[in-house]
Design a protein around this motif. Structure first.
Motif, PDB file in Angstrom:
ATOM      1  N   ALA A 206     -15.416 -17.401  -5.108  1.00  7.20           N
ATOM      2  CA  ALA A 206     -15.946 -16.874  -6.413  1.00  7.20           C
ATOM      3  C   ALA A 206     -17.395 -17.274  -6.512  1.00  7.20           C
ATOM      4  N   MET A 207     -18.222 -16.419  -7.380  1.00  9.03           N
ATOM      5  CA  MET A 207     -19.722 -16.545  -7.544  1.00  9.03           C
ATOM      6  C   MET A 207     -19.792 -16.471  -8.879  1.00  9.03           C
ATOM      7  N   LEU A 208     -20.416 -17.694  -9.240  1.00  7.87           N
ATOM      8  CA  LEU A 208     -20.870 -17.798 -10.770  1.00  7.87           C
ATOM      9  C   LEU A 208     -22.390 -17.749 -11.255  1.00  7.87           C
ATOM     10  N   ALA A 209     -22.375 -16.854 -12.334  1.00  5.82           N
ATOM     11  CA  ALA A 209     -24.014 -16.762 -12.880  1.00  5.82           C
ATOM     12  C   ALA A 209     -24.219 -17.834 -13.655  1.00  5.82           C
ATOM     13  N   VAL A 210     -25.293 -18.794 -13.493  1.00  6.42           N
ATOM     14  CA  VAL A 210     -25.628 -19.746 -14.127  1.00  6.42           C
ATOM     15  C   VAL A 210     -26.903 -19.431 -15.106  1.00  6.42           C
ATOM     16  N   SER A 211     -27.217 -19.862 -16.099  1.00 13.38           N
ATOM     17  CA  SER A 211     -28.229 -19.859 -16.964  1.00 13.38           C
ATOM     18  C   SER A 211     -29.377 -20.689 -16.703  1.00 13.38           C
ATOM     19  N   ASP A 212     -30.686 -20.329 -16.510  1.00 14.09           N
ATOM     20  CA  ASP A 212     -31.714 -21.616 -16.318  1.00 14.09           C
ATOM     21  C   ASP A 212     -31.767 -22.038 -17.493  1.00 14.09           C
ATOM     22  N   HIS A 213     -31.304 -21.748 -18.966  1.00 10.66           N
ATOM     23  CA  HIS A 213     -31.578 -22.353 -19.828  1.00 10.66           C
ATOM     24  C   HIS A 213     -30.787 -23.489 -20.297  1.00 10.66           C
ATOM     25  N   LEU A 214     -29.647 -23.829 -19.448  1.00 14.70           N
ATOM     26  CA  LEU A 214     -28.654 -24.599 -19.680  1.00 14.70           C
ATOM     27  C   LEU A 214     -28.831 -25.836 -18.658  1.00 14.70           C
ATOM     28  N   ASP A 215     -28.580 -27.018 -19.217  1.00 15.01           N
ATOM     29  CA  ASP A 215     -28.405 -27.970 -18.106  1.00 15.01           C
ATOM     30  C   ASP A 215     -27.361 -28.129 -17.278  1.00 15.01           C
ATOM     31  N   ARG A 216     -27.564 -28.495 -15.901  1.00 13.53           N
ATOM     32  CA  ARG A 216     -26.628 -28.254 -14.836  1.00 13.53           C
ATOM     33  C   ARG A 216     -25.357 -28.819 -15.211  1.00 13.53           C
ATOM     34  N   GLU A 223     -19.284 -26.839  -9.777  1.00 11.38           N
ATOM     35  CA  GLU A 223     -19.952 -27.375  -8.538  1.00 11.38           C
ATOM     36  C   GLU A 223     -18.918 -28.149  -7.588  1.00 11.38           C
ATOM     37  N   ARG A 224     -17.870 -28.687  -8.181  1.00 13.61           N
ATOM     38  CA  ARG A 224     -17.069 -29.511  -7.674  1.00 13.61           C
ATOM     39  C   ARG A 224     -15.793 -28.717  -6.954  1.00 13.61           C
ATOM     40  N   GLU A 225     -15.638 -27.384  -7.444  1.00 15.63           N
ATOM     41  CA  GLU A 225     -14.571 -26.677  -6.874  1.00 15.63           C
ATOM     42  C   GLU A 225     -14.786 -25.909  -5.692  1.00 15.63           C
ATOM     43  N   PRO A 226     -14.101 -26.073  -4.654  1.00 15.29           N
ATOM     44  CA  PRO A 226     -14.329 -25.458  -3.295  1.00 15.29           C
ATOM     45  C   PRO A 226     -14.194 -23.748  -3.520  1.00 15.29           C
ATOM     46  N   GLY A 227     -15.130 -23.290  -2.701  1.00 13.44           N
ATOM     47  CA  GLY A 227     -15.009 -21.685  -2.622  1.00 13.44           C
ATOM     48  C   GLY A 227     -15.918 -21.067  -3.846  1.00 13.44           C
ATOM     49  N   VAL A 228     -16.493 -22.095  -4.607  1.00 11.53           N
ATOM     50  CA  VAL A 228     -17.419 -21.457  -5.750  1.00 11.53           C
ATOM     51  C   VAL A 228     -18.777 -21.496  -5.330  1.00 11.53           C
ATOM     52  N   THR A 229     -19.727 -20.639  -5.472  1.00 12.33           N
ATOM     53  CA  THR A 229     -21.144 -20.321  -5.253  1.00 12.33           C
ATOM     54  C   THR A 229     -21.620 -20.257  -6.737  1.00 12.33           C
ATOM     55  N   LEU A 230     -22.729 -21.134  -6.911  1.00 14.45           N
ATOM     56  CA  LEU A 230     -23.578 -20.783  -8.033  1.00 14.45           C
ATOM     57  C   LEU A 230     -25.008 -20.197  -7.995  1.00 14.45           C
ATOM     58  N   VAL A 231     -25.102 -19.139  -8.478  1.00 14.61           N
ATOM     59  CA  VAL A 231     -26.362 -18.431  -8.483  1.00 14.61           C
ATOM     60  C   VAL A 231     -26.827 -18.041  -9.520  1.00 14.61           C
ATOM     61  N   ASN A 232     -28.210 -18.021  -9.835  1.00 15.73           N
ATOM     62  CA  ASN A 232     -28.992 -17.503 -11.101  1.00 15.73           C
ATOM     63  C   ASN A 232     -29.342 -16.191 -11.364  1.00 15.73           C
ATOM     64  N   SER A 233     -28.568 -15.220 -10.781  1.00 21.31           N
ATOM     65  CA  SER A 233     -28.643 -13.913 -10.732  1.00 21.31           C
ATOM     66  C   SER A 233     -27.476 -13.212 -11.229  1.00 21.31           C
ATOM     67  N   THR A 234     -27.339 -12.375 -12.239  1.00 17.69           N
ATOM     68  CA  THR A 234     -26.037 -11.766 -12.520  1.00 17.69           C
ATOM     69  C   THR A 234     -26.002 -10.597 -11.474  1.00 17.69           C
ATOM     70  N   GLY A 235     -27.105  -9.981 -11.209  1.00 15.41           N
ATOM     71  CA  GLY A 235     -26.753  -8.896 -10.487  1.00 15.41           C
ATOM     72  C   GLY A 235     -26.549  -9.287  -8.825  1.00 15.41           C
TER      73      GLY A 235
END
Length: 359
Positions: A206-216, A223-235
């Motif tokens: 899975a890929m998760l789109a994160v917002s720069d405006h929110l605290d991590r 972040e704790r879930e295996p297989g999930v990648t966090l990126v700051n780009s919806t595209g």
């Protein structure tokens, strides 16, 4: 041509800059932000000084907004503006527009208030505050024209920025929104849905789109879930997704333009939802992509239906009907209008002013 511009939010700042940069021989001045400043506009008021959030902040800031309205109106008179361009920000811009229209200035509102969803009784106020309304969505033109507003559909800029996902990815895209409450309510269910799909072998990453405006900390569960990648780009998320779970809003339009099959998800407080049910009229769907298409191109899971089990089941169904769904998603691109929305808006402004001067 001298234009007074009023844009009070980042999205309006960007939309305004796109249009101003396409107008030739133009001297623009007024309220905006970094995008309008970069386009060459003279900032006589910085929108960052008027950013307020809650009801209490709005009330306490009223004197400042009244002074701002007076300042911009006087600036239009002093510099003999040929045109007033109001970009979104209806709470303030409708007041300013009414004042300047009464003073004889041609007033153009770019980006329509969502009166088609709620508050249709305000259409009369909008009509008194502008001479031309340029809309981002085709259905808005019809809505406002039938109610006596001179509306013109000029297209949505998202269409120009997204060409489509030509190579479908393999991940599950997770777009839980950009507000703390949205992420807090939706992300745990989305992560659990991914876990269910991974255990069945349907989706492995899975890929998760994160917002720069929110605290991590809001994304700790991901972040704790295996297989999930966090990126700051919806595209980036959508370019790598086979299917997606998407919070209701503009992100549904982006997902549709990438042709990624998706499920619209939304949860809010019980009180807010009850109020919305009473206030929102005239729309059968909550997802912007569905509203724009005029039909349901993506299933919706709202409030108590937005559970991990339902999200997982919906995703499995989408993955079995990908070809049919991507065909439906093309409706969204069609309804967002022709290419070069900013250029279309600039042409409409020029034509409107020429025709007005000829009469």
């Amino acid at each position: 041509m001298r234009i007074l511009v009023s844009a009070g939010e980042p999205s309006g700042d960007q939309r305004g800059a796109e249009v101003i940069s396409r107008l030739q021989n133009t001297e623009a001045f007024g309220m905006g932000g970094p995008a309008l400043a970069a386009s060459g506009m003279e900032l006589t008021a910085d929108m960052s000084e008027y950013a307020v959030m809650g009801f209490a902040e709005v009330v306490s800031s009223l004197p400042s907004f009244l002074k701002l309205e007076k300042k911009l109106a006087e600036e239009a008179v002093r510099r003999k503006a040929d045109c007033i361009l109001l970009v979104d920000y209806p709470g303030f811009n409708m007041r300013l527009g009414r004042r300047l229209k009464r003073a004889g200035f041609p007033v153009i509102q770019y980006v329509a208030p969502q009166m088609w969803a709620w508050g249709s009784w305000r259409v009369g106020k909008l009509k008194r505050s502008c001479d031309l309304l340029m809309t981002l969505f085709r259905f808005e033109e019809d809505f406002f024209r039938t109610r006596g507003v001179n509306a013109s559909f000029t297209g949505h800029p998202l269409r120009d920025r997204i060409s489509g996902n030509l190579r479908p990815g393999t991940a599950l895209g997770l777009l839980p929104g950009s507000r703390a409450q949205e992420v807090g309510r939706l992300l745990p269910e989305m992560i659990e849905a991914f876990r269910l799909l991974r255990e069945k072998g349907t989706i492995r990453t899975a890929m998760l789109a994160v917002s720069d405006h929110l605290d991590r900390k809001f994304y700790a569960i991901a972040e704790r879930e295996p297989g999930v990648t966090l990126v700051n780009s919806t595209g980036e998320v959508l370019r790598n997704s086979a299917a997606a779970l998407v919070c209701s809003g503009t992100a549904t339009l982006e997902t549709a333009l990438y042709k990624v099959p998706f499920t619209v998800c939304y949860r809010t407080s019980a009180i807010t939802y009850a109020m919305a049910e009473r206030l929102v009229r005239g729309v059968d769907c909550i997802g912007m992509a569905n509203i724009v298409a005029g039909t349901q191109v993506a299933p919706e899971l709202i409030q108590n239906e937005a559970t991990a089990e339902n999200m997982a089941a919906s995703t499995e169904k989408l993955l079995k009907n990908t070809s049919e769904i991507t065909g439906k998603l093309e409706l969204v691109r069609t309804e967002l209008g022709p290419p070069d929305a900013a250029g279309q808006a600039a042409k409409r402004i020029t034509t409107f002013l020429r025709e007005r001067n000829e009469t």
